[in-house]
Design a protein around this motif. Structure first.
Motif, PDB file in Angstrom:
ATOM      1  N   GLU A  98      -0.633  35.936 -67.339  1.00  0.00           N
ATOM      2  CA  GLU A  98      -0.334  34.716 -66.580  1.00  0.00           C
ATOM      3  C   GLU A  98      -1.030  33.503 -67.190  1.00  0.00           C
ATOM      4  O   GLU A  98      -0.425  32.427 -67.302  1.00  0.00           O
ATOM      5  N   LYS A  99      -2.294  33.667 -67.592  1.00  0.00           N
ATOM      6  CA  LYS A  99      -3.041  32.563 -68.190  1.00  0.00           C
ATOM      7  C   LYS A  99      -2.430  32.136 -69.523  1.00  0.00           C
ATOM      8  O   LYS A  99      -2.329  30.937 -69.826  1.00  0.00           O
ATOM      9  N   ARG A 100      -2.020  33.112 -70.324  1.00  0.00           N
ATOM     10  CA  ARG A 100      -1.401  32.783 -71.609  1.00  0.00           C
ATOM     11  C   ARG A 100      -0.061  32.083 -71.402  1.00  0.00           C
ATOM     12  O   ARG A 100       0.282  31.142 -72.119  1.00  0.00           O
ATOM     13  N   GLU A 101       0.677  32.546 -70.400  1.00  0.00           N
ATOM     14  CA  GLU A 101       1.964  31.923 -70.113  1.00  0.00           C
ATOM     15  C   GLU A 101       1.772  30.476 -69.630  1.00  0.00           C
ATOM     16  O   GLU A 101       2.496  29.573 -70.056  1.00  0.00           O
ATOM     17  N   GLN A 102       0.802  30.271 -68.743  1.00  0.00           N
ATOM     18  CA  GLN A 102       0.516  28.910 -68.264  1.00  0.00           C
ATOM     19  C   GLN A 102       0.125  27.996 -69.419  1.00  0.00           C
ATOM     20  O   GLN A 102       0.575  26.850 -69.489  1.00  0.00           O
ATOM     21  N   ARG A 103      -0.703  28.513 -70.317  1.00  0.00           N
ATOM     22  CA  ARG A 103      -1.137  27.686 -71.453  1.00  0.00           C
ATOM     23  C   ARG A 103       0.024  27.395 -72.385  1.00  0.00           C
ATOM     24  O   ARG A 103       0.109  26.280 -72.961  1.00  0.00           O
ATOM     25  N   TYR A 104       0.927  28.340 -72.538  1.00  0.00           N
ATOM     26  CA  TYR A 104       2.094  28.123 -73.400  1.00  0.00           C
ATOM     27  C   TYR A 104       2.995  27.033 -72.830  1.00  0.00           C
ATOM     28  O   TYR A 104       3.424  26.125 -73.561  1.00  0.00           O
ATOM     29  N   PHE A 105       3.273  27.088 -71.536  1.00  0.00           N
ATOM     30  CA  PHE A 105       4.132  26.071 -70.914  1.00  0.00           C
ATOM     31  C   PHE A 105       3.464  24.692 -70.951  1.00  0.00           C
ATOM     32  O   PHE A 105       4.137  23.674 -71.106  1.00  0.00           O
ATOM     33  N   LYS A 106       2.118  24.675 -70.822  1.00  0.00           N
ATOM     34  CA  LYS A 106       1.401  23.399 -70.928  1.00  0.00           C
ATOM     35  C   LYS A 106       1.537  22.845 -72.347  1.00  0.00           C
ATOM     36  O   LYS A 106       1.725  21.628 -72.540  1.00  0.00           O
ATOM     37  N   PHE A 107       1.458  23.711 -73.329  1.00  0.00           N
ATOM     38  CA  PHE A 107       1.625  23.300 -74.731  1.00  0.00           C
ATOM     39  C   PHE A 107       3.014  22.717 -74.960  1.00  0.00           C
ATOM     40  O   PHE A 107       3.160  21.655 -75.575  1.00  0.00           O
ATOM     41  N   LYS A 108       4.045  23.398 -74.468  1.00  0.00           N
ATOM     42  CA  LYS A 108       5.418  22.908 -74.633  1.00  0.00           C
ATOM     43  C   LYS A 108       5.606  21.557 -73.928  1.00  0.00           C
ATOM     44  O   LYS A 108       6.295  20.660 -74.437  1.00  0.00           O
ATOM     45  N   GLU A 109       4.988  21.404 -72.767  1.00  0.00           N
ATOM     46  CA  GLU A 109       5.088  20.144 -72.026  1.00  0.00           C
ATOM     47  C   GLU A 109       4.410  19.006 -72.791  1.00  0.00           C
ATOM     48  O   GLU A 109       4.948  17.892 -72.877  1.00  0.00           O
ATOM     49  N   ASP A 110       3.239  19.295 -73.353  1.00  0.00           N
ATOM     50  CA  ASP A 110       2.522  18.278 -74.121  1.00  0.00           C
ATOM     51  C   ASP A 110       3.302  17.865 -75.362  1.00  0.00           C
ATOM     52  O   ASP A 110       3.373  16.672 -75.700  1.00  0.00           O
TER      53      ASP A 110
END
Length: 424
Positions: A325-337
């Motif tokens: 879940e943490k890796r997925e959240q960080r990935y979506f944050k990266f894509k958003e940035d």
């Protein structure tokens, strides 16, 4: 994570600490509890400061015309001067033509003193009532949400201490001289007014005369009340707001948010340890009372090891899920940035051709995306390390429990074999 999220998540954690079971808080290291207490105290003071400022703001916004106060003072002074002068004439009766001016002067002076003392009594009463109400509000909140542990108790203690620190002087007793003069002069004014009314021979009997005589005193106290509401209390409210502003919540930095998150991890760890002990005790009680209905577990050592295997497997799966879940959240944050990078570009000053401007933007965007990729890779590496260590720990615990199970089973078989040999 934005500063708004920092503040919201951290505040939610600090509130949650108030409702932890005492059995759990007793397991926390003293250093962690000290950090929690500091955060809880600061949060409690900030919340009380916000509440108190909100309560005082409507009153503090009042700005009546100063001329109104002068007019009220003049009217009260005139009425008091006339009333008190009736008694003062006795003192000035031997002054001849100066008797009336002197009696009016003495009566006016007495009226001014009476007005000031009544104002002081009224002001002290209003301030004291306001502070007492603020303290009562804390007690009402405590009754509605009773303390569950030392941090909940600290929350209310810190709020009470802040109110006493800022407003404690309002609870001090009024000097008896001020109270005595206010009541004494009011009583004297009433007595003199009653004498004037009776002397005028107004109809209506003693009851109506007594009521009519109370008019100057009613005006004195009424004027004091109005002036207090309109002038003294707004200034008092503005003064308190200025003092409470020093305790308003400060923005939580990323470092502080990480420290609070670290405390939450320690709390969660102790929660799991406590849950483990409670679940193990239940398993022990069941085994003692019922035995093992499956017939697979022959002794307590086997039961305990079997319990540990299941417990640590569940913990391992939970950690693996949390890691994903943490890796997925960080990935979506990266894509958003990355998607917002182009919008953040600001053209440089200077003269450039359209082609140059386009190239500069491309280079800036690429550099920014590269920074985001490096940050993303670093965070993923950190998550893998953090959760990898936890997963490894549980794998080691599972392996150790499996060894204990095998050893306990082996001992049981040896005991069974020895029993058979002795029987033969």
């Amino acid at each position: 994570m934005t500063s708004t999220n920092h503040n919201h998540n951290s505040a939610a954690s600090i509130v949650a600490w108030q409702y932890l079971h005492q059995e759990l808080t007793a397991l926390l290291p003293e250093q962690i509890k000290s950090q929690m207490s500091q955060r809880e105290k600061r949060y409690a003071e900030g919340e009380k400061a916000k509440t108190r400022i909100n309560d005082l703001t409507p009153l503090a916004k009042r700005h009546p015309n100063p001329e109104t106060k002068k007019i009220v003072n003049i009217l009260v002074g005139l009425i008091s001067a006339i009333t008190f002068s009736a008694g003062a004439r006795i003192l000035t009766s031997g002054m001849g033509s100066m008797s009336i001016p002197a009696s009016l002067f003495i009566g006016g002076a007495a009226g001014v003193v009476a007005d000031k003392k009544v104002m002081k009594v009224m002001e002290h009463s209003r301030k004291k009532n306001g502070t007492q109400q603020a303290l009562k509000d804390i007690q009402k909140q405590k009754q509605a949400h009773p303390s569950k542990n030392e941090f909940g108790e600290l929350f209310y203690e810190a709020q009470t201490a802040l109110v006493l620190q800022v407003e404690g002087q309002c609870l001090e007793k009024l000097p008896l001289t001020d109270l005595g003069l206010a009541i004494g002069l009011s009583g004297t004014e009433y007595a003199m007014s009653l004498g004037i009314v009776i002397g005028l021979g107004l109809p209506g009997g003693i009851v109506l005369n007594a009521i009519a005589a109370s008019l100057p005193v009613v005006m004195l106290w009424g004027a004091a009340s109005l002036q207090n509401d309109a002038f003294e209390m707004p200034g008092h409210a503005r003064s308190l707001i200025g003092q409470y502003e020093d305790s308003l919540p400060k923005e939580i930095t990323e470092l502080e948010a990480n420290q609070i998150a670290g405390i939450d991890e320690e709390v969660a760890l102790k929660q799991r340890e406590l849950a483990y002990e409670q679940a193990l005790n239940l398993r022990r009680e069941k085994f003692v009372s019922e035995g093992d209905t499956s017939g697979r577990l022959k002794n307590w050592d086997m039961v305990e090891a079997d319990f540990q295997i299941g417990w640590y497997l569940t913990e391992k799966h939970q950690i693996e899920k949390e890691q994903d879940e943490k890796r997925e959240q960080r990935y979506f944050k990266f894509k958003e940035d990355v998607a917002q990078v182009a919008e953040q570009y600001e053209p440089p000053a200077g003269t450039y051709s359209p082609e140059q401007m386009a190239q500069l933007k491309i280079e800036w965007v690429q550099a920014k995306e590269e920074q985001l990729k490096e940050s993303f890779a670093h965070d993923i590496q950190w998550l893998n390390h953090k959760y990898g260590n936890k997963i490894k720990h549980y794998e080691e615990e599972i392996a150790a429990a499996e060894r204990r199970y095998a050893e306990a089973e082996s001992r049981w078989r040896e005991e069974r074999h020895s029993e058979k040999v002795r029987a033969n």
